[in-house]
Motif scaffolding. Structure first.
Motif, PDB file in Angstrom:
ATOM      1  N   GLY A  19      -2.692  -2.587  -9.367  1.00 12.81           N
ATOM      2  CA  GLY A  19      -3.142  -1.861  -8.190  1.00 12.81           C
ATOM      3  C   GLY A  19      -4.499  -1.215  -8.393  1.00 12.81           C
ATOM      4  O   GLY A  19      -4.960  -1.041  -9.526  1.00 12.81           O
ATOM      5  N   TYR A  21      -2.871   3.911  -3.070  1.00  9.49           N
ATOM      6  CA  TYR A  21      -3.095   2.714  -3.871  1.00  9.49           C
ATOM      7  C   TYR A  21      -2.772   1.471  -3.054  1.00  9.49           C
ATOM      8  O   TYR A  21      -1.874   1.478  -2.191  1.00  9.49           O
ATOM      9  CB  TYR A  21      -2.215   2.726  -5.128  1.00  9.49           C
ATOM     10  CG  TYR A  21      -2.886   3.326  -6.342  1.00  9.49           C
ATOM     11  CD1 TYR A  21      -3.576   2.526  -7.247  1.00  9.49           C
ATOM     12  CD2 TYR A  21      -2.840   4.700  -6.569  1.00  9.49           C
ATOM     13  CE1 TYR A  21      -4.188   3.073  -8.360  1.00  9.49           C
ATOM     14  CE2 TYR A  21      -3.451   5.261  -7.678  1.00  9.49           C
ATOM     15  CZ  TYR A  21      -4.133   4.437  -8.573  1.00  9.49           C
ATOM     16  OH  TYR A  21      -4.745   4.971  -9.666  1.00  9.49           O
ATOM     17  N   ARG A  22      -3.517   0.426  -3.308  1.00 14.76           N
ATOM     18  CA  ARG A  22      -3.215  -0.896  -2.785  1.00 14.76           C
ATOM     19  C   ARG A  22      -2.983  -1.818  -3.987  1.00 14.76           C
ATOM     20  O   ARG A  22      -3.746  -1.790  -4.946  1.00 14.76           O
ATOM     21  CB  ARG A  22      -4.344  -1.435  -1.931  1.00 14.76           C
ATOM     22  CG  ARG A  22      -4.085  -2.823  -1.366  1.00 14.76           C
ATOM     23  CD  ARG A  22      -5.270  -3.351  -0.566  1.00 14.76           C
ATOM     24  NE  ARG A  22      -5.524  -2.525   0.602  1.00 14.76           N
ATOM     25  CZ  ARG A  22      -6.643  -1.823   0.793  1.00 14.76           C
ATOM     26  NH1 ARG A  22      -7.614  -1.854  -0.121  1.00 14.76           N
ATOM     27  NH2 ARG A  22      -6.808  -1.099   1.877  1.00 14.76           N
ATOM     28  N   ILE A  68      -7.396   3.716  -3.388  1.00 19.43           N
ATOM     29  CA  ILE A  68      -8.063   3.612  -2.092  1.00 19.43           C
ATOM     30  C   ILE A  68      -8.705   4.958  -1.782  1.00 19.43           C
ATOM     31  O   ILE A  68      -8.063   6.008  -1.896  1.00 19.43           O
ATOM     32  CB  ILE A  68      -7.062   3.246  -0.976  1.00 19.43           C
ATOM     33  CG1 ILE A  68      -6.283   1.984  -1.342  1.00 19.43           C
ATOM     34  CG2 ILE A  68      -7.778   3.053   0.349  1.00 19.43           C
ATOM     35  CD1 ILE A  68      -5.147   1.679  -0.371  1.00 19.43           C
ATOM     36  N   TYR A  78       5.505   3.949   0.500  1.00 21.07           N
ATOM     37  CA  TYR A  78       4.973   2.717   1.084  1.00 21.07           C
ATOM     38  C   TYR A  78       4.490   2.957   2.513  1.00 21.07           C
ATOM     39  O   TYR A  78       5.225   3.472   3.365  1.00 21.07           O
ATOM     40  CB  TYR A  78       6.044   1.623   1.112  1.00 21.07           C
ATOM     41  CG  TYR A  78       6.319   0.994  -0.239  1.00 21.07           C
ATOM     42  CD1 TYR A  78       5.324   0.323  -0.935  1.00 21.07           C
ATOM     43  CD2 TYR A  78       7.594   1.048  -0.797  1.00 21.07           C
ATOM     44  CE1 TYR A  78       5.577  -0.248  -2.165  1.00 21.07           C
ATOM     45  CE2 TYR A  78       7.865   0.471  -2.026  1.00 21.07           C
ATOM     46  CZ  TYR A  78       6.847  -0.180  -2.715  1.00 21.07           C
ATOM     47  OH  TYR A  78       7.100  -0.755  -3.925  1.00 21.07           O
ATOM     48  N   GLU A 137       0.861  -1.184   0.000  1.00 25.54           N
ATOM     49  CA  GLU A 137       0.000   0.000   0.000  1.00 25.54           C
ATOM     50  C   GLU A 137       0.896   1.233   0.000  1.00 25.54           C
ATOM     51  O   GLU A 137       1.926   1.248   0.678  1.00 25.54           O
ATOM     52  CB  GLU A 137      -0.919   0.033   1.230  1.00 25.54           C
ATOM     53  CG  GLU A 137      -2.067  -0.950   1.173  1.00 25.54           C
ATOM     54  CD  GLU A 137      -3.014  -0.796   2.357  1.00 25.54           C
ATOM     55  OE1 GLU A 137      -2.788   0.150   3.158  1.00 25.54           O
ATOM     56  OE2 GLU A 137      -3.947  -1.597   2.484  1.00 25.54           O
TER      57      GLU A 137
END
Length: 830
Positions: free
Chosen positions: A489, A502-503, A492, A419, A412
């Motif tokens: 990805g 983003y995940r 989020i 990160y 994530e």
């Protein structure tokens, strides 16, 4: 009653009251007030009780000596004067013993010899235990403290000597120091038979019981007899160690370095019980917070602690005993109480306790009130929350299992593209621990040129805030090698729709990329190469792609028991081909029709394989090559001196090129067969004609041209009827076709016509050729000119019936013709 009697009565009553009050005050001072003052002085009074006792008591005595004379001078009446004088004298008498204690404390009666000996020695070296609190121990600053040190300081004052602590790391080293005369005495030690061999002891000055300690799962043991079969920890070199070893030899004693070490081993379960000093053990249980260990039994032993000196200094033992005897019992009690209070006596601030209790009650009442007012709402929503909680738990469990079990790593990033979460799989993929990547950008893991390329794509994706997948990029492993990654990805958003980052998931495609690169690099070579060049290029390319030292392509011999190599690559070089026997090699399993891989230990599994043993190979992988009929015709083999990292990649790579290698090997076989057939076709003395299914000539050999007189160009595409001799009727040819349809062959004598018109006899064999589907494909006729044979037969027939000289018919011909005539002359039978 007159005034004199009243005065006498009053005097007597007051005098008795003063006597009783002074006596009570003296006792109160000696046993309560003075110890309390010393306790308030704390560390400043450490080891100096005699000094403070002397100072305080003497000060009070001097105050009385100065104040009371003024008090007497103010008296006018005789009885009052007598009363004050008697009271003054009584106070001095009662206070003199109290003040005298300090002076007596400073007096130890030593002989002239003892005084001279002390004067000559100057310093006495003392061995102490660094881990025997509160008796004696080292504090955090490395200074020795404890009960023994207080006694030594008392003795320094009383005897006017100086003690010096020997620097020893452990008790065992301290014992060795006294034994070797590097130390002169112990400050606190119990008498044992072993120690009596090298030390002289004073009388004990303090006694502490020895108990049995175990974990909380053992409630009570009782005494030492119940320790059979248990691992008993005792401090190596302590008195209890010697006593138990001598008197309980059946016990399983485990010597440890110190009481803390023994108690820790019991707490961890490494040992069953610890036998040791109750005071010291309880001290360390509290200090080390070993809540799972407690006393479970008693022993008949106690640490009756004395001082002990080296065996060649008996005079010092007597001096120390006199010094210990000079210390009053009250001082012994005060030392013991002071050091025991370190662990067990802590002053309680009752005001603070009440404040805490009041706050606790208020908070408790608030919580109860809050619980009562919300109970109904909680009960109404508990089931709903429980359902949601169970769903979340299941979802979290599924997600956790997915994250931990997948070979990919989950990540994530926040809105800043750094990160915020990294799954543990990243360490397996890139060599970094998850915490090492938190706060870093994905671009930080890429080579500079790759980071520039990806930054543009990733920047547009971040701006658009849309899902993405299939983003291939190159990361650098922590050890420096490159790893090919495929990234996907999704954005989020929080409950308000605000973008949170983003995940995504990263997948290692290094092996796939290596395979793609290899196929791309070798496609042109593989596609255009043929024969020996093809196999040579293939073996070199495979060795590079697999990163293995040895690759060879081999063809099975006709007997199926040997392999003849077509190309061998060893250490990036093409070497000479050779032939080897399959028996006892891993290749034997491959030629039986199944791929084989030995990622490690191939030398141990095939000790009879001479090549593997000599080359020192550790890993092996091989795949069979098949013919169109699905029969094994060869194999591709790769070996290396180190274990094979990825069987899947190597297998996939070999499988991709095994099809092309099989086709090339089979093509070479066909070419070889065709060359052999062509040699036979061209060099045989018999004429050969090949036609297609429409009986059009597609090939003839040299012998045919010599027999028939036609050239190859004249007959190609023509029908064999062009050399028909007209010697046979139509039924003859119908018989030939019928035989070909029924049996696929016809054989017999036939007359043909040469190009020059001559007719000649021939012996002909015609065969039908069918394809792999069983369909008619060609006709092949093979014939030979039998004109010479026919002439020989006619010549023999002539010679058999004519005279060789006159050429006239002989008797045999006459008899044959006569018989023939008679046959015609006979009338037919009735």
């Amino acid at each position: 009653m007159n005034n004199q009697n009243i005065n006498r009565f009053t005097y007597s009553f007051l005098f008795a009251l003063v006597v009783l009050s002074t006596f009570c005050l003296a006792i109160l001072w000696e046993h309560w007030v003075e110890p309390y003052l010393l306790h308030l002085l704390g560390e400043e009074a450490k080891g100096g009780h005699e000094k403070w006792h002397y100072v305080i008591t003497t000060t009070l005595f001097l105050m009385l000596s100065l104040v009371l004379p003024f008090w007497l001078a103010m008296s006018k009446e005789n009885w009052t004067y007598r009363y004050k004088v008697n009271t003054y004298v009584l106070a001095l008498v009662l206070l003199l013993p109290v003040a005298g204690n300090a002076a007596v404390d400073e007096m130890v009666l030593l002989t002239a010899e003892e005084k001279q000996w002390l004067f000559e020695q100057q310093t006495i070296r003392v061995a102490l235990d660094p881990d025997w609190a509160p008796v004696e121990y080292k504090d955090k600053e490395g200074n020795y403290r404890g009960m023994s040190l207080d006694y030594l300081e008392h003795l320094e004052k009383l005897l006017n000597i100086r003690f010096e602590v020997v620097k020893a790391v452990t008790w065992q080293e301290a014992v060795a120091a006294v034994q070797n005369k590097r130390a002169d005495m112990f400050a606190s030690v119990a008498r044992t038979s072993q120690r009596e061999k090298y030390a002289l002891f004073t009388r004990p000055y303090v006694s502490m019981p020895i108990n049995i300690f175990a974990r909380n799962n053992i409630s009570y043991i009782g005494d030492l007899r119940n320790l059979a079969g248990k691992r008993v920890a005792v401090v190596d070199g302590y008195a209890i160690h010697d006593w138990l070893k001598n008197e309980y030899p059946e016990l399983q004693l485990v010597p440890v370095e110190s009481p803390p070490e023994g108690l820790k081993q019991v707490s961890k379960g490494s040992l069953d019980v610890f036998v040791g000093n109750a005071v010291t053990s309880n001290y360390y249980l509290g200090k080390l917070s070993l809540d799972n260990v407690h006393a479970v039994g008693e022993t008949p032993y106690s640490n009756d602690q004395a001082m002990a000196v080296r065996d060649d200094w008996p005079i010092l033992a007597g001096i120390l005993q006199k010094g210990l005897d000079a210390i009053p019992q009250s001082e012994h009690d005060l030392i013991f109480t002071r050091w025991m209070s370190i662990q067990f006596e802590q002053a309680i601030d009752r005001k603070l306790v009440w404040q805490i209790l009041v706050v606790f009650i208020v908070v408790l009442l608030s919580i109860i009130y809050w619980n009562v007012t919300l109970r109904k709402k909680v009960q109404q929503r508990t089931s709903q929350y429980q359902v949601e909680l169970n769903k979340r738990r299941k979802s979290e469990a599924r997600f956790r299992n997915l994250v931990e079990s997948t070979s990919d790593w989950i990540w994530e990033v926040g809105p800043d593209a750094l990160y915020s979460y990294v799954s543990p799989k990243v360490e397996e993929l890139l060599g970094y621990k998850p915490e090492e990547l938190l706060g870093k950008s994905p671009l930080d893991l890429m080579p500079e040129s790759e980071a520039e390329r990806v930054a543009e794509k990733f920047g547009s994706i971040f701006t658009a805030q849309v899902p993405f997948h299939g983003l291939e990029n190159i990361n650098r492993h922590k050890d420096g090698h490159l790893v090919f990654i495929e990234t996907a990805g999704v954005p989020i958003f929080d409950d308000n729709g605000t973008f949170q980052g983003y995940r995504g998931i990263d997948r290692d495609i290094t092996e796939r990329q290596r395979l793609v690169n290899f196929i791309r690099d070798t496609a042109s070579v593989i596609a255009t190469g043929a024969g020996e060049t093809f196999f040579r290029d293939l073996s070199v390319k495979l060795a590079n792609a697999l990163q293995m030292r040895y690759v060879h392509v081999g063809e099975l011999t006709t007997d199926g028991n040997h392999v003849k190599t077509l190309s061998v690559c060893f250490d990036q070089q093409i070497v000479d081909n050779f032939e080897y026997t399959l028996a006892g090699t891993p290749c034997e399993n491959v030629t039986q029709g199944r791929p084989c891989a030995y990622p490690s230990g191939v030398r141990q599994q095939f000790p009879d394989d001479k090549e593997i043993q000599e080359m020192g190979f550790e890993s092996y992988i091989g795949i069979p090559l098949y013919s169109a009929e699905k029969e094994a015709i060869g194999l591709i083999v790769a070996l290396d001196s180190k274990p094979l990292k990825s069987i899947e990649f190597a297998s996939s790579l070999l499988e991709v090129f095994s099809v092309r290698a099989s086709a090339e090997m089979e093509r070479l076989r066909y070419e070889s067969e065709l060359r052999r057939a062509a040699g036979v076709f061209e060099n045989t003395t018999e004429g050969v004609v090949i036609t297609d299914t429409s009986v059009k000539i597609i090939a003839v050999n040299k012998a045919f041209c010599e027999i028939s007189g036609y050239s190859e160009e004249e007959v190609i595409g023509e029908n064999p009827r062009m050399w028909k001799s007209e010697q046979h009727d139509e039924s003859f040819y119908q018989t030939i076709w019928a035989s070909l349809r029924e049996t696929g062959r016809w054989q017999g004598e036939i007359w043909n016509r040469r190009k020059n018109g001559d007719v000649y006899p021939a012996w002909m064999t015609i065969d039908t050729i069918r394809d792999e589907k069983g369909q008619l494909d060609q006709f092949v006729s093979v014939y030979s000119d039998i004109s010479a044979i026919k002439e020989s037969e006619e010549r023999l027939q002539f010679l058999a019936h004519h005279d060789p000289l006159t050429k006239l018919p002989n008797r045999l011909l006459f008899s044959a013709r006569l018989e023939h005539a008679l046959q015609h002359a006979r009338p037919p039978a009735k």
